[in-house]
Design a protein around this motif. Structure first.
Motif: not given
Length: 198
Positions: A87-97, A143-151
């Motif tokens: 249930n992330v914001n669309g396809d965006w994980v900006n900052d997961y600690d 350590w943090h994780l970030s994941a996205d399909y930008k745009g």
């Protein structure tokens, strides 16, 4: 008989201190067993995939052998974990600690995938979107994780990322200086030298 054995031991550079310290090829042992020279381990039993084994490393400053361990008692140098972020914001994980200490471990992402209810991603009108951009970064000593399909946006609503990570004990990791090189507009290049520190 004892004198002959003692003479043979001394001739082979084996020393015994009254303080219960044994030295091989050194008359002044500084530990319970102090070996000055190469060691050879002949045939030994395999650990196979059984649990309950520790990894031994050598302190380059003192030569002392130590067991790799974290403050929590984890004695395994390589650890594998999958983060399933629903249930992330669309396809965006900006900052997961992850709360994994960056002073104790290095996190390397070795795989990932994204799914939504209909596996759909759409780009903004008249634009393209980039391939998946998934990375780990150090912030605030964890350590943090970030994941996205930008745009892109997820046409199937909020989605799920699976991010597979290798968590490596820093005892086995050496961080090398960054390599920065201008390719001058070319698609091919070669480093000027091997990375410093290798």
């Amino acid at each position: 008989m004892k004198k002959c054995i003692l003479a043979l031991i001394l001739l082979n550079s084996f020393y015994y201190e009254v303080s219960a310290q044994v030295g091989i090829n050194t008359p002044t042992p500084t530990a319970t067993l102090d070996v000055n020279g190469n060691m050879v381990l002949r045939k030994a039993n395999s650990a196979l995939s059984n649990k309950g084994y520790s990894c031994i490393v050598r302190d380059d400053n003192t030569g002392e052998l130590k067991v790799i361990a974290s403050p929590s008692g984890n004695t395994l140098p390589l650890n594998y974990i999958t983060y399933t972020l629903n249930n992330v914001n669309g396809d965006w994980v900006n900052d997961y600690d992850t709360k994994i200490s960056s002073s104790e471990y290095t996190v390397a992402i070795i795989g990932s995938n994204y799914t939504s209810s209909n596996n759909g991603l759409t780009a903004a009108v008249g634009t393209d979107f980039n391939p998946m951009n998934v990375f780990a970064f150090n912030s605030g000593n964890t350590w943090h994780l970030s994941a996205d399909y930008k745009g892109a946006t997820s046409s199937g609503g909020n989605g799920t990322w699976e991010i597979r990570c290798l968590v490596i004990n820093n005892t086995l990791v050496k961080t090398l200086p960054n390599v920065i090189q201008n390719l001058g507009g070319s698609k091919d290049a070669s480093a000027t030298s091997s990375p410093s520190g290798l």
